[in-house]
Design an enzyme around this catalytic site. Structure first.
Site, PDB file in Angstrom:
ATOM      1  N   SER A  11       3.939  48.917 -27.336  1.00 47.71           N
ATOM      2  CA  SER A  11       2.568  48.927 -26.827  1.00 47.71           C
ATOM      3  C   SER A  11       2.309  50.212 -26.068  1.00 47.71           C
ATOM      4  O   SER A  11       3.222  51.005 -25.828  1.00 47.71           O
ATOM      5  CB  SER A  11       2.318  47.736 -25.892  1.00 47.71           C
ATOM      6  OG  SER A  11       2.938  47.944 -24.652  1.00 47.71           O
ATOM      7  N   GLY A  41      10.104  45.578 -26.840  1.00 49.04           N
ATOM      8  CA  GLY A  41      10.967  46.037 -27.935  1.00 49.04           C
ATOM      9  C   GLY A  41      11.163  47.545 -27.883  1.00 49.04           C
ATOM     10  O   GLY A  41      12.300  48.043 -27.910  1.00 49.04           O
ATOM     11  N   THR A 238       8.703  47.980 -13.570  1.00 50.18           N
ATOM     12  CA  THR A 238       8.342  47.701 -14.964  1.00 50.18           C
ATOM     13  C   THR A 238       9.419  48.263 -15.898  1.00 50.18           C
ATOM     14  O   THR A 238       9.786  49.436 -15.783  1.00 50.18           O
ATOM     15  CB  THR A 238       6.977  48.347 -15.317  1.00 50.18           C
ATOM     16  OG1 THR A 238       6.046  48.041 -14.287  1.00 50.18           O
ATOM     17  CG2 THR A 238       6.454  47.845 -16.655  1.00 50.18           C
ATOM     18  N   ASP A 242      14.194  45.464 -19.496  1.00 45.78           N
ATOM     19  CA  ASP A 242      14.437  46.048 -20.823  1.00 45.78           C
ATOM     20  C   ASP A 242      15.614  47.019 -20.766  1.00 45.78           C
ATOM     21  O   ASP A 242      16.462  47.040 -21.661  1.00 45.78           O
ATOM     22  CB  ASP A 242      13.176  46.771 -21.316  1.00 45.78           C
ATOM     23  CG  ASP A 242      12.009  45.820 -21.452  1.00 45.78           C
ATOM     24  OD1 ASP A 242      12.235  44.651 -21.822  1.00 45.78           O
ATOM     25  OD2 ASP A 242      10.863  46.226 -21.166  1.00 45.78           O
ATOM     26  N   SER A 272      16.553  52.983 -13.450  1.00 47.27           N
ATOM     27  CA  SER A 272      15.247  52.971 -14.125  1.00 47.27           C
ATOM     28  C   SER A 272      14.085  52.674 -13.174  1.00 47.27           C
ATOM     29  O   SER A 272      12.963  53.094 -13.436  1.00 47.27           O
ATOM     30  CB  SER A 272      15.255  51.975 -15.282  1.00 47.27           C
ATOM     31  OG  SER A 272      15.063  50.661 -14.801  1.00 47.27           O
TER      32      SER A 272
HETATM   33  O1  RIB Z   1       9.086  44.664 -19.916  1.00 48.69           O
HETATM   34  C1  RIB Z   1       8.087  45.567 -19.533  1.00 48.69           C
HETATM   35  C2  RIB Z   1       7.039  45.634 -20.595  1.00 48.69           C
HETATM   36  O2  RIB Z   1       6.384  44.399 -20.662  1.00 48.69           O
HETATM   37  C3  RIB Z   1       5.964  46.643 -20.318  1.00 48.69           C
HETATM   38  O3  RIB Z   1       6.274  47.932 -20.805  1.00 48.69           O
HETATM   39  C4  RIB Z   1       4.766  46.039 -20.978  1.00 48.69           C
HETATM   40  O4  RIB Z   1       4.477  46.631 -22.205  1.00 48.69           O
HETATM   41  C5  RIB Z   1       5.089  44.558 -21.145  1.00 48.69           C
HETATM   42  O5  RIB Z   1       5.089  44.209 -22.452  1.00 48.69           O
END
Ligand code: RIB
Length: 294
Positions: A11, A41, A238, A242, A272
């Site tokens: 995104s 992803g 944020t 991930d 991060s």
């Molecule tokens: O895990 C963080 C992500 O979650 C952000 O980058 C945002 O796109 C949401 O989907």
């Protein structure tokens, strides 16, 4: 080199920072607005690639300007985008993020990510078959996540299921995954009312509960461990989850134990959050090494 396939979302993150989060019906003045690449992803693909893995991403973008930016960013980070086909007349995924009062709140509009169907993933079977580990999250259709788990099972490829954002999932999906990495909130949704230690015991070396800066918890078959997190000055959390998932997967693919992989993942995720944006602070393998030595 670790070979990783990520089946998931991409995104553009539209990020507003403000001193205060608005209540329903309220308007507040913000401080800044930025657009940066994101999506769970794509974030995991970029994090793994920065750590030196050979990464293929399987997903969809829209045929809009955001889609071009997403693809350029993945390529610039060394991610293979062969299976990132644009969907015509469709917008790319977007995430609408408010940074306020030391945390984020996010609304995700899946857009083209909803076109990551089981049939589409099937076309990428060759990349999945070759992977040391596959990562999947929950910003694509649930039937695709289930299909991916079935396919990995059939091919004998380990699957790391990051059950985020929190959505109910089937028992079968949990059983099929090699690793499952809920945060505390997601854990409560998946194992409603169950005792945490009992659930950890049921899934030794498989269930990893992430507890933010406190660290990550798992059961090794004999003992429950909380692998401690690292304290750092936080700019933006944020994408920390991930980064954690990608770092853990890279280490597992490189033959490390769950404990070792979690130590590395905690460190990488901590780095991060010291910079703005989901991908802004994701470190390279060299940066993690230097920071761990320092
Ligand atoms: O895990 C963080 C992500 O979650 C952000 O980058 C945002 O796109 C949401 O989907």
């Amino acid at each position: 080199m670790a070979k990783i396939a990520v089946i998931g979302s991409s995104s553009i993150d539209l990020v507003v920072s403000a001193d205060k989060r608005p209540q329903a019906g309220e308007t507040v003045l913000g401080n800044s607005f930025e657009t940066v690449p994101g999506g769970k992803g794509a974030n995991q693909a970029v994090a793994a690639a920065r750590l030196g893995a050979d990464v293929t991403m399987i997903g969809r973008v829209g045929d809009d300007n955001f889609g071009e930016i997403i693809l350029e960013n993945l390529k610039a980070n060394g991610v293979n985008t062969k299976y990132m086909e644009p969907v015509t007349h469709t917008r790319s995924g977007t995430a609408h993020i408010t940074l306020a009062e030391g945390d984020n709140s996010i609304v995700v509009v899946k857009g083209a990510n909803d076109h990551t169907t089981p049939e589409y993933v099937k076309k990428a079977e060759a990349a999945i078959r070759e992977a040391d580990i596959v990562l999947v999250q929950l910003e694509i259709p649930m039937e695709t996540v289930e299909f991916a788990a079935e396919l990995c099972d059939k091919l004998g490829v380990p699957l790391l299921l990051n059950p985020a954002p929190a959505r109910p999932i089937s028992r079968e999906l949990i059983e099929r995954a090699s690793f499952i990495t809920p945060n505390e909130h997601e854990f409560k949704l998946l194992f409603d009312g169950e005792d945490r230690s009992e659930v950890l015991k049921r899934y030794p070396n498989k269930l990893i509960i992430t507890e933010g800066k406190e660290g990550a918890r798992f059961f090794d078959g004999e003992k429950e461990w909380l692998v401690p997190g690292i304290s750092v000055p936080v700019v933006d959390t944020t994408g920390a989850g991930d980064t954690f998932n990608a770092a853990f997967a890279v280490q597992i693919a490189n033959g490390k134990s769950v404990y070792e992989a979690l130590e590395f993942a905690n460190h990488t995720a901590a780095l991060s959050v010291t910079k703005f944006g989901a991908q802004g602070g994701m470190p390279t393998a060299e940066e993690v090494k230097r920071s761990r030595e320092g």
